[in-house]
Design a protein around this motif. Structure first.
Motif, PDB file in Angstrom:
ATOM      1  N   GLN A  33      13.678  -0.653  -8.967  1.00  0.00           N
ATOM      2  CA  GLN A  33      14.617   0.474  -9.057  1.00  0.00           C
ATOM      3  C   GLN A  33      13.872   1.796  -9.116  1.00  0.00           C
ATOM      4  N   TRP A  34      12.802   1.855  -9.919  1.00  0.00           N
ATOM      5  CA  TRP A  34      12.006   3.075 -10.002  1.00  0.00           C
ATOM      6  C   TRP A  34      11.441   3.436  -8.636  1.00  0.00           C
ATOM      7  N   ALA A  35      10.962   2.448  -7.904  1.00  0.00           N
ATOM      8  CA  ALA A  35      10.390   2.702  -6.580  1.00  0.00           C
ATOM      9  C   ALA A  35      11.443   3.305  -5.651  1.00  0.00           C
ATOM     10  N   SER A  36      12.669   2.795  -5.695  1.00  0.00           N
ATOM     11  CA  SER A  36      13.728   3.330  -4.823  1.00  0.00           C
ATOM     12  C   SER A  36      14.164   4.724  -5.251  1.00  0.00           C
ATOM     13  N   GLN A  37      13.909   5.068  -6.523  1.00  0.00           N
ATOM     14  CA  GLN A  37      14.263   6.388  -7.044  1.00  0.00           C
ATOM     15  C   GLN A  37      13.066   7.342  -7.049  1.00  0.00           C
ATOM     16  N   LYS A  38      11.951   6.891  -6.465  1.00  0.00           N
ATOM     17  CA  LYS A  38      10.709   7.697  -6.421  1.00  0.00           C
ATOM     18  C   LYS A  38      10.207   8.026  -7.829  1.00  0.00           C
ATOM     19  N   LYS A  39      10.332   7.053  -8.742  1.00  0.00           N
ATOM     20  CA  LYS A  39       9.856   7.180 -10.117  1.00  0.00           C
ATOM     21  C   LYS A  39       8.831   6.076 -10.352  1.00  0.00           C
ATOM     22  N   GLY A  40       8.263   6.079 -11.535  1.00  0.00           N
ATOM     23  CA  GLY A  40       7.342   5.013 -11.906  1.00  0.00           C
ATOM     24  C   GLY A  40       5.956   5.207 -11.314  1.00  0.00           C
ATOM     25  N   PRO A  41       5.093   4.198 -11.518  1.00  0.00           N
ATOM     26  CA  PRO A  41       3.721   4.311 -11.020  1.00  0.00           C
ATOM     27  C   PRO A  41       3.688   4.315  -9.487  1.00  0.00           C
ATOM     28  N   PRO A  42       2.716   5.020  -8.895  1.00  0.00           N
ATOM     29  CA  PRO A  42       2.613   5.040  -7.435  1.00  0.00           C
ATOM     30  C   PRO A  42       2.302   3.645  -6.895  1.00  0.00           C
ATOM     31  N   TYR A  43       2.799   3.364  -5.712  1.00  0.00           N
ATOM     32  CA  TYR A  43       2.591   2.042  -5.111  1.00  0.00           C
ATOM     33  C   TYR A  43       2.353   2.196  -3.615  1.00  0.00           C
ATOM     34  N   ARG A  44       1.909   1.122  -3.000  1.00  0.00           N
ATOM     35  CA  ARG A  44       1.718   1.074  -1.549  1.00  0.00           C
ATOM     36  C   ARG A  44       2.397  -0.176  -1.027  1.00  0.00           C
ATOM     37  N   ARG A  45       2.816  -0.100   0.226  1.00  0.00           N
ATOM     38  CA  ARG A  45       3.420  -1.259   0.892  1.00  0.00           C
ATOM     39  C   ARG A  45       2.439  -1.795   1.920  1.00  0.00           C
ATOM     40  N   PHE A  46       2.212  -3.079   1.893  1.00  0.00           N
ATOM     41  CA  PHE A  46       1.411  -3.778   2.885  1.00  0.00           C
ATOM     42  C   PHE A  46       2.339  -4.798   3.523  1.00  0.00           C
ATOM     43  N   GLY A  47       2.969  -4.401   4.613  1.00  0.00           N
ATOM     44  CA  GLY A  47       4.001  -5.253   5.202  1.00  0.00           C
ATOM     45  C   GLY A  47       5.161  -5.351   4.236  1.00  0.00           C
ATOM     46  N   ARG A  48       5.507  -6.559   3.844  1.00  0.00           N
ATOM     47  CA  ARG A  48       6.601  -6.770   2.892  1.00  0.00           C
ATOM     48  C   ARG A  48       6.125  -6.745   1.450  1.00  0.00           C
ATOM     49  N   HIS A  49       4.836  -6.556   1.240  1.00  0.00           N
ATOM     50  CA  HIS A  49       4.258  -6.683  -0.096  1.00  0.00           C
ATOM     51  C   HIS A  49       4.021  -5.322  -0.739  1.00  0.00           C
ATOM     52  N   THR A  50       4.463  -5.186  -1.971  1.00  0.00           N
ATOM     53  CA  THR A  50       4.265  -3.968  -2.756  1.00  0.00           C
ATOM     54  C   THR A  50       3.084  -4.181  -3.678  1.00  0.00           C
ATOM     55  N   ARG A  51       2.158  -3.223  -3.658  1.00  0.00           N
ATOM     56  CA  ARG A  51       0.979  -3.317  -4.514  1.00  0.00           C
ATOM     57  C   ARG A  51       0.747  -2.002  -5.245  1.00  0.00           C
ATOM     58  N   TYR A  52       0.206  -2.117  -6.443  1.00  0.00           N
ATOM     59  CA  TYR A  52      -0.092  -0.981  -7.303  1.00  0.00           C
ATOM     60  C   TYR A  52      -1.586  -0.984  -7.595  1.00  0.00           C
ATOM     61  N   LEU A  53      -2.232   0.168  -7.429  1.00  0.00           N
ATOM     62  CA  LEU A  53      -3.649   0.289  -7.743  1.00  0.00           C
ATOM     63  C   LEU A  53      -3.778   0.460  -9.252  1.00  0.00           C
ATOM     64  N   LEU A  54      -4.570  -0.397  -9.886  1.00  0.00           N
ATOM     65  CA  LEU A  54      -4.680  -0.402 -11.340  1.00  0.00           C
ATOM     66  C   LEU A  54      -5.056   0.973 -11.881  1.00  0.00           C
ATOM     67  N   SER A  55      -5.997   1.643 -11.253  1.00  0.00           N
ATOM     68  CA  SER A  55      -6.418   2.964 -11.751  1.00  0.00           C
ATOM     69  C   SER A  55      -5.261   3.959 -11.722  1.00  0.00           C
ATOM     70  N   GLN A  56      -4.381   3.865 -10.714  1.00  0.00           N
ATOM     71  CA  GLN A  56      -3.223   4.757 -10.643  1.00  0.00           C
ATOM     72  C   GLN A  56      -2.170   4.374 -11.682  1.00  0.00           C
ATOM     73  N   CYS A  57      -2.047   3.088 -11.974  1.00  0.00           N
ATOM     74  CA  CYS A  57      -1.121   2.645 -13.025  1.00  0.00           C
ATOM     75  C   CYS A  57      -1.577   3.182 -14.376  1.00  0.00           C
ATOM     76  N   ILE A  58      -2.877   3.112 -14.634  1.00  0.00           N
ATOM     77  CA  ILE A  58      -3.410   3.601 -15.906  1.00  0.00           C
ATOM     78  C   ILE A  58      -3.173   5.104 -16.022  1.00  0.00           C
ATOM     79  N   ALA A  59      -3.429   5.849 -14.939  1.00  0.00           N
ATOM     80  CA  ALA A  59      -3.206   7.300 -14.953  1.00  0.00           C
ATOM     81  C   ALA A  59      -1.728   7.608 -15.197  1.00  0.00           C
ATOM     82  N   TRP A  60      -0.826   6.853 -14.540  1.00  0.00           N
ATOM     83  CA  TRP A  60       0.607   7.053 -14.729  1.00  0.00           C
ATOM     84  C   TRP A  60       1.007   6.748 -16.177  1.00  0.00           C
TER      85      TRP A  60
END
Length: 71
Positions: A33-60
């Motif tokens: 839900q956060w991703a669809s609302q442009k909230k929460g930790p930054p993420y990237r899409r690799f095809g159908r897969h959503t991934r979060y970079l740990l360093s960006q999660c920690i910063a968030w």
């Protein structure tokens, strides 16, 4: 003498939505839900897969502190 491997992933490891949800102790659905609302930790899409970079999660996570002492 060999040392035991570190249990923590490298800081620049890619985490799944499930891993981030477990880290934050929230439901995976909340992250979606956060991703669809442009909230929460930054993420990237690799095809159908959503991934979060740990360093960006920690910063968030660190940017989410508000009020009180963080001691």
């Amino acid at each position: 003498m060999a040392t035991a491997p570190s249990p923590d992933p490298p800081v620049d490891a890619w985490l799944t939505r499930s891993q981030v949800a477990e880290r934050l102790q929230i439901p995976e659905k909340t992250l979606a839900q956060w991703a669809s609302q442009k909230k929460g930790p930054p993420y990237r899409r690799f095809g159908r897969h959503t991934r979060y970079l740990l360093s960006q999660c920690i910063a968030w996570e660190n940017s989410q502190f508000s009020g009180g002492d963080a001691a």
